[in-house]
Scaffold this motif. Structure first.
Motif, PDB file in Angstrom:
ATOM      1  N   ALA A 274      41.612  33.039  46.358  1.00 28.87           N
ATOM      2  CA  ALA A 274      41.702  31.933  47.307  1.00 28.87           C
ATOM      3  C   ALA A 274      42.928  31.098  47.002  1.00 28.87           C
ATOM      4  N   THR A 275      43.391  30.372  48.002  1.00 29.42           N
ATOM      5  CA  THR A 275      44.524  29.476  47.846  1.00 29.42           C
ATOM      6  C   THR A 275      44.042  28.070  47.484  1.00 29.42           C
ATOM      7  N   THR A 276      44.995  27.242  47.077  1.00 32.80           N
ATOM      8  CA  THR A 276      44.678  25.842  46.772  1.00 32.80           C
ATOM      9  C   THR A 276      44.070  25.143  47.981  1.00 32.80           C
ATOM     10  N   THR A 277      44.643  25.387  49.158  1.00 35.18           N
ATOM     11  CA  THR A 277      44.143  24.743  50.381  1.00 35.18           C
ATOM     12  C   THR A 277      42.722  25.165  50.685  1.00 35.18           C
ATOM     13  N   GLU A 278      42.434  26.477  50.586  1.00 30.39           N
ATOM     14  CA  GLU A 278      41.075  26.956  50.837  1.00 30.39           C
ATOM     15  C   GLU A 278      40.084  26.305  49.879  1.00 30.39           C
ATOM     16  N   LEU A 279      40.435  26.239  48.609  1.00 33.10           N
ATOM     17  CA  LEU A 279      39.536  25.662  47.613  1.00 33.10           C
ATOM     18  C   LEU A 279      39.318  24.178  47.855  1.00 33.10           C
ATOM     19  N   ALA A 280      40.360  23.485  48.288  1.00 35.42           N
ATOM     20  CA  ALA A 280      40.208  22.064  48.595  1.00 35.42           C
ATOM     21  C   ALA A 280      39.235  21.859  49.752  1.00 35.42           C
ATOM     22  N   LEU A 281      39.326  22.712  50.776  1.00 32.10           N
ATOM     23  CA  LEU A 281      38.425  22.596  51.917  1.00 32.10           C
ATOM     24  C   LEU A 281      36.982  22.887  51.515  1.00 32.10           C
ATOM     25  N   ARG A 282      36.809  23.883  50.669  1.00 26.62           N
ATOM     26  CA  ARG A 282      35.450  24.269  50.274  1.00 26.62           C
ATOM     27  C   ARG A 282      34.799  23.226  49.368  1.00 26.62           C
ATOM     28  N   THR A 283      35.581  22.679  48.439  1.00 26.91           N
ATOM     29  CA  THR A 283      35.012  21.796  47.419  1.00 26.91           C
ATOM     30  C   THR A 283      35.089  20.323  47.774  1.00 26.91           C
ATOM     31  N   ARG A 284      35.869  19.996  48.828  1.00 24.46           N
ATOM     32  CA  ARG A 284      36.095  18.608  49.245  1.00 24.46           C
ATOM     33  C   ARG A 284      36.870  17.808  48.184  1.00 24.46           C
ATOM     34  N   LEU A 285      37.568  18.520  47.299  1.00 27.93           N
ATOM     35  CA  LEU A 285      38.502  17.864  46.382  1.00 27.93           C
ATOM     36  C   LEU A 285      39.862  17.769  47.051  1.00 27.93           C
ATOM     37  N   THR A 286      40.706  16.876  46.593  1.00 30.73           N
ATOM     38  CA  THR A 286      42.045  16.799  47.173  1.00 30.73           C
ATOM     39  C   THR A 286      42.860  18.010  46.721  1.00 30.73           C
ATOM     40  N   THR A 287      43.871  18.346  47.521  1.00 30.54           N
ATOM     41  CA  THR A 287      44.720  19.488  47.182  1.00 30.54           C
ATOM     42  C   THR A 287      45.413  19.268  45.844  1.00 30.54           C
ATOM     43  N   GLY A 288      45.884  18.056  45.599  1.00 35.08           N
ATOM     44  CA  GLY A 288      46.537  17.748  44.328  1.00 35.08           C
ATOM     45  C   GLY A 288      45.603  17.913  43.145  1.00 35.08           C
ATOM     46  N   HIS A 299      46.387  28.087  32.465  1.00 33.29           N
ATOM     47  CA  HIS A 299      46.911  28.012  31.104  1.00 33.29           C
ATOM     48  C   HIS A 299      45.858  28.426  30.073  1.00 33.29           C
ATOM     49  N   ALA A 300      44.594  28.204  30.400  1.00 37.94           N
ATOM     50  CA  ALA A 300      43.509  28.561  29.484  1.00 37.94           C
ATOM     51  C   ALA A 300      43.086  30.019  29.625  1.00 37.94           C
ATOM     52  N   GLY A 301      43.704  30.751  30.550  1.00 34.43           N
ATOM     53  CA  GLY A 301      43.363  32.155  30.735  1.00 34.43           C
ATOM     54  C   GLY A 301      42.088  32.391  31.512  1.00 34.43           C
ATOM     55  N   LEU A 302      41.654  31.390  32.281  1.00 32.93           N
ATOM     56  CA  LEU A 302      40.414  31.519  33.052  1.00 32.93           C
ATOM     57  C   LEU A 302      40.649  31.903  34.499  1.00 32.93           C
ATOM     58  N   VAL A 303      41.869  31.744  35.001  1.00 29.96           N
ATOM     59  CA  VAL A 303      42.211  32.214  36.347  1.00 29.96           C
ATOM     60  C   VAL A 303      43.584  32.883  36.298  1.00 29.96           C
ATOM     61  N   THR A 304      43.801  33.778  37.236  1.00 32.87           N
ATOM     62  CA  THR A 304      45.116  34.385  37.434  1.00 32.87           C
ATOM     63  C   THR A 304      45.724  33.821  38.699  1.00 32.87           C
ATOM     64  N   ALA A 305      47.029  33.942  38.818  1.00 36.13           N
ATOM     65  CA  ALA A 305      47.743  33.463  40.006  1.00 36.13           C
ATOM     66  C   ALA A 305      48.759  34.516  40.412  1.00 36.13           C
ATOM     67  N   ARG A 306      48.753  34.881  41.691  1.00 34.46           N
ATOM     68  CA  ARG A 306      49.754  35.821  42.201  1.00 34.46           C
ATOM     69  C   ARG A 306      50.186  35.374  43.589  1.00 34.46           C
ATOM     70  N   ARG A 307      51.448  35.615  43.879  1.00 29.32           N
ATOM     71  CA  ARG A 307      51.990  35.219  45.173  1.00 29.32           C
ATOM     72  C   ARG A 307      51.698  36.289  46.211  1.00 29.32           C
ATOM     73  N   ASP A 308      51.260  35.862  47.405  1.00 34.00           N
ATOM     74  CA  ASP A 308      51.033  36.750  48.550  1.00 34.00           C
ATOM     75  C   ASP A 308      51.774  36.153  49.728  1.00 34.00           C
ATOM     76  N   GLY A 309      53.044  36.537  49.909  1.00 37.03           N
ATOM     77  CA  GLY A 309      53.859  35.951  50.965  1.00 37.03           C
ATOM     78  C   GLY A 309      54.132  34.491  50.671  1.00 37.03           C
ATOM     79  N   LEU A 310      53.695  33.613  51.585  1.00 37.37           N
ATOM     80  CA  LEU A 310      53.923  32.184  51.424  1.00 37.37           C
ATOM     81  C   LEU A 310      52.874  31.513  50.543  1.00 37.37           C
ATOM     82  N   TYR A 311      51.843  32.255  50.155  1.00 36.41           N
ATOM     83  CA  TYR A 311      50.704  31.632  49.489  1.00 36.41           C
ATOM     84  C   TYR A 311      50.558  32.141  48.062  1.00 36.41           C
ATOM     85  N   VAL A 312      49.974  31.304  47.211  1.00 37.27           N
ATOM     86  CA  VAL A 312      49.600  31.702  45.865  1.00 37.27           C
ATOM     87  C   VAL A 312      48.084  31.856  45.842  1.00 37.27           C
TER      88      VAL A 312
END
Length: 333
Positions: A274-288, A299-312
């Protein structure tokens, strides 16, 4: 029958496309409208969603006049290129050119789509009609597809990985031979497909965009002059989609004591990338706020991040899966 002869350039441009929440949402309408016996594997989802849609009073009239069992879906309802972000796909739906809407409607009306006053109004005022459609699709998505999207997306991305391996090992011959029994691929670079519309043979320099769908037998767009040919094929392992155990009512409690509630919540929402925007919408937390927590989890090794076009896209690691599984095993206090 449709025949598409791929030029050498078309073969080079044939791709496996990203999973599309808009496409799945639109195509699921056909499953929802069909008898349960036609799609027995989706029976748990169908019965649940029919009740929810009825209870919430969502008006699907215009959408169901366009998406009908046994008929192709007008291409403007799910225009490529596909992305894994619903907000971006809805924006693209709203921005479909008016002439593209009219061309698609004329074609489908000519080949069996029943004319109705609402379809006539859509043809006369495409901008207003697309705005209404996008609003309806979004409301339906929230009720019918979004709660299941992490599971659906994992199935779709698993299928894409499988098809990519087929393409790597055996080329288009192996790929098309295993997509669907209605398809055949000849050595003269011609794809033949038992399509419900009687269309003339065509040559494609743009290639074909292929992508899996959990709600289809097989369908696609080979008629529009506005987009490259696309073909949606049935994903594998549909039977396992709805047969999943229910987690503990409060799976976050144990993990939240270690990571904090927001980070535990974000991990629980990452059943699929999922993207940051999707997670913000689902959790009602701010994007920041989401971005800061994801950075710390990365940084703690609990999630990975990969770029897919314009999105991470962020996803859980095996370590976070184990932590969350441990949390789910805890009894709520």
């Amino acid at each position: 029958m449709v025949e598409i002869r791929l030029s050498h350039r078309g073969i080079a441009r044939t791709t496996l496309a990203a999973s599309s929440p808009l496409t799945e949402t639109v195509f699921s309408i056909r499953t929802l409208l069909s008898p349960v016996s036609r799609f027995p594997l989706h029976q748990p989802w169908t019965r649940r969603v029919r009740k929810i849609v009825r209870d919430r009073g969502v008006d699907l009239t215009l959408l169901t006049e366009l998406v009908r069992p046994g008929q192709p879906v007008p291409a403007f309802l799910a225009p490529p290129p596909y992305t894994p972000v619903m907000t971006a796909e809805l924006a693209r739906l709203r921005a479909v050119p008016a002439e593209s809407v009219r061309q698609e409607l004329d074609l489908h009306l000519r080949f069996g789509l029943p004319p109705t006053p609402r379809l006539a109004q859509l043809r006369a005022e495409p901008e207003a009609g697309l705005a209404e459609l996008a609003t309806t699709v979004e409301a339906y998505w929230r009720l019918a597809i979004e709660p299941h999207w992490p599971t659906l997306r994992l199935a779709l991305e698993g299928d894409l990985a499988h098809r990519t391996r087929q393409l790597a090992h055996g080329g288009l011959t192996t790929l098309f031979a295993n997509l669907h029994s209605d398809l055949s691929w000849d050595e003269d670079r011609t794809l033949r497909w038992n399509f419900p519309l009687p269309l003339p043979a065509a040559t494609s320099n743009a290639g074909i965009q292929l992508h899996p769908s959990a709600f289809l037998a097989i369908t696609g767009n080979t008629t529009s002059q506005c987009w490259p040919p696309t073909m949606c094929y049935p994903t594998r392992c549909v039977a396992a989609l709805w047969d999943r155990p229910h987690p503990c009512p409060d799976p976050l409690t144990a993990l939240a004591k270690i990571l904090g509630r927001s980070r535990a919540l974000l991990l629980s929402e990452l059943a699929g990338p999922a993207t940051t925007t999707e997670l913000a919408l689902r959790t009602r937390l701010t994007t920041g706020c989401v971005s800061q927590h994801l950075t710390a989890l990365h940084h703690a090794g609990l999630v990975t991040a990969r770029r897919d076009g314009l999105y991470v896209l962020y996803a859980r690691t095996a370590v976070s899966d184990a932590l969350l599984a441990g949390g789910m095993d805890q009894k709520p206090t």
